[in-house]
Design a protein around this motif. Structure first.
Motif, PDB file in Angstrom:
ATOM      1  N   MET A  15       5.020  43.772   0.195  1.00 44.04           N
ATOM      2  CA  MET A  15       3.908  43.086   0.857  1.00 44.04           C
ATOM      3  C   MET A  15       2.738  44.054   0.973  1.00 44.04           C
ATOM      4  N   THR A  16       1.578  43.606   0.575  1.00 43.95           N
ATOM      5  CA  THR A  16       0.415  44.479   0.555  1.00 43.95           C
ATOM      6  C   THR A  16      -0.337  44.517   1.870  1.00 43.95           C
ATOM      7  N   GLY A  17      -0.017  43.644   2.790  1.00 43.26           N
ATOM      8  CA  GLY A  17      -0.752  43.592   4.046  1.00 43.26           C
ATOM      9  C   GLY A  17      -1.901  42.606   4.004  1.00 43.26           C
ATOM     10  N   GLU A  18      -2.175  42.039   2.822  1.00 44.75           N
ATOM     11  CA  GLU A  18      -3.279  41.099   2.693  1.00 44.75           C
ATOM     12  C   GLU A  18      -2.999  39.794   3.422  1.00 44.75           C
ATOM     13  N   GLU A  19      -1.758  39.294   3.328  1.00 42.66           N
ATOM     14  CA  GLU A  19      -1.434  38.014   3.956  1.00 42.66           C
ATOM     15  C   GLU A  19      -1.657  38.050   5.465  1.00 42.66           C
ATOM     16  N   PRO A  20      -1.206  39.094   6.182  1.00 39.63           N
ATOM     17  CA  PRO A  20      -1.493  39.137   7.623  1.00 39.63           C
ATOM     18  C   PRO A  20      -2.994  39.214   7.918  1.00 39.63           C
ATOM     19  N   PHE A  21      -3.732  39.921   7.079  1.00 38.20           N
ATOM     20  CA  PHE A  21      -5.179  40.004   7.278  1.00 38.20           C
ATOM     21  C   PHE A  21      -5.806  38.628   7.120  1.00 38.20           C
ATOM     22  N   ILE A  22      -5.442  37.915   6.082  1.00 42.53           N
ATOM     23  CA  ILE A  22      -5.986  36.575   5.855  1.00 42.53           C
ATOM     24  C   ILE A  22      -5.587  35.654   7.005  1.00 42.53           C
ATOM     25  N   ALA A  23      -4.341  35.739   7.439  1.00 45.47           N
ATOM     26  CA  ALA A  23      -3.894  34.922   8.569  1.00 45.47           C
ATOM     27  C   ALA A  23      -4.666  35.265   9.834  1.00 45.47           C
ATOM     28  N   ALA A  24      -5.047  36.519   9.995  1.00 50.69           N
ATOM     29  CA  ALA A  24      -5.773  36.948  11.192  1.00 50.69           C
ATOM     30  C   ALA A  24      -7.204  36.424  11.202  1.00 50.69           C
ATOM     31  N   VAL A  25      -7.862  36.360  10.051  1.00 48.60           N
ATOM     32  CA  VAL A  25      -9.258  35.919  10.030  1.00 48.60           C
ATOM     33  C   VAL A  25      -9.407  34.412   9.844  1.00 48.60           C
ATOM     34  N   LYS A  26      -8.355  33.740   9.422  1.00 46.27           N
ATOM     35  CA  LYS A  26      -8.438  32.295   9.161  1.00 46.27           C
ATOM     36  C   LYS A  26      -8.907  31.488  10.366  1.00 46.27           C
ATOM     37  N   PRO A  27      -8.409  31.714  11.586  1.00 44.43           N
ATOM     38  CA  PRO A  27      -8.910  30.920  12.723  1.00 44.43           C
ATOM     39  C   PRO A  27     -10.419  31.072  12.937  1.00 44.43           C
ATOM     40  N   LEU A  28     -10.944  32.253  12.719  1.00 43.12           N
ATOM     41  CA  LEU A  28     -12.382  32.471  12.872  1.00 43.12           C
ATOM     42  C   LEU A  28     -13.155  31.728  11.785  1.00 43.12           C
ATOM     43  N   VAL A  29     -12.685  31.825  10.566  1.00 46.86           N
ATOM     44  CA  VAL A  29     -13.342  31.142   9.448  1.00 46.86           C
ATOM     45  C   VAL A  29     -13.311  29.628   9.675  1.00 46.86           C
ATOM     46  N   ASP A  30     -12.161  29.112  10.122  1.00 43.03           N
ATOM     47  CA  ASP A  30     -12.046  27.679  10.400  1.00 43.03           C
ATOM     48  C   ASP A  30     -12.996  27.261  11.518  1.00 43.03           C
ATOM     49  N   ALA A  31     -13.091  28.068  12.567  1.00 44.80           N
ATOM     50  CA  ALA A  31     -13.958  27.739  13.694  1.00 44.80           C
ATOM     51  C   ALA A  31     -15.425  27.699  13.277  1.00 44.80           C
ATOM     52  N   MET A  32     -15.799  28.500  12.303  1.00 48.27           N
ATOM     53  CA  MET A  32     -17.181  28.522  11.804  1.00 48.27           C
ATOM     54  C   MET A  32     -17.440  27.390  10.819  1.00 48.27           C
ATOM     55  N   GLY A  33     -16.376  26.776  10.324  1.00 51.94           N
ATOM     56  CA  GLY A  33     -16.543  25.756   9.294  1.00 51.94           C
ATOM     57  C   GLY A  33     -16.669  26.349   7.907  1.00 51.94           C
ATOM     58  N   GLY A  34     -16.265  27.608   7.770  1.00 53.50           N
ATOM     59  CA  GLY A  34     -16.326  28.285   6.478  1.00 53.50           C
ATOM     60  C   GLY A  34     -15.085  28.007   5.648  1.00 53.50           C
TER      61      GLY A  34
END
Length: 120
Positions: free
Chosen positions: A1-20
């Motif tokens: 695991m490269t650590g990318e999946e947790p990073f994406i999971a961590a920023v997804k709620p913010l991106v969703d909240a912005m409508g991005g």
């Protein structure tokens, strides 16, 4: 695991909240924001247009209230207008009209709520 999946999971709620939306970094356009983690580009965030953001914010507010904004009482509608103004909703072209439609009130009423908030 490269650590990318947790990073994406961590920023997804913010991106969703912005409508991005999130796209692979290789598909990023000049207006997208590329996020890097530990020196590597992981994901690009495509930000919404301002008018789309307002629609997204209104839908999120309805979801939070559990009912259409037009069904709120006057005091709750005034609070919605206060929150929207703080978020810059009325800087968007036709923002007052869009909000008035969502609240089920006239543009004049929205302006009255705004003036009330400003103490005019």
């Amino acid at each position: 695991m490269t650590g990318e999946e947790p990073f994406i999971a961590a920023v997804k709620p913010l991106v969703d909240a912005m409508g991005g939306t999130m796209v692979p970094p290789g598909e990023a356009g000049p207006e997208d924001v590329v996020l890097a983690w530990e020196g590597a580009d992981v994901v690009a965030v495509r930000l919404p247009q301002l008018a789309d953001s307002l629609d997204h914010i209104l839908v999120a507010m309805e979801r939070r209230e559990g009912r259409p904004l037009s069904e709120l009482d006057r005091r709750a509608k005034q609070e919605v207008v206060r929150i929207l103004e703080a978020r810059g909703a009325f800087a968007v072209r036709h923002g007052v009209e869009t909000v008035a439609g969502a609240l089920g009130v006239s543009r004049f009423t929205v302006y009255n709520y705004l003036n009330r908030e400003k103490g005019v």
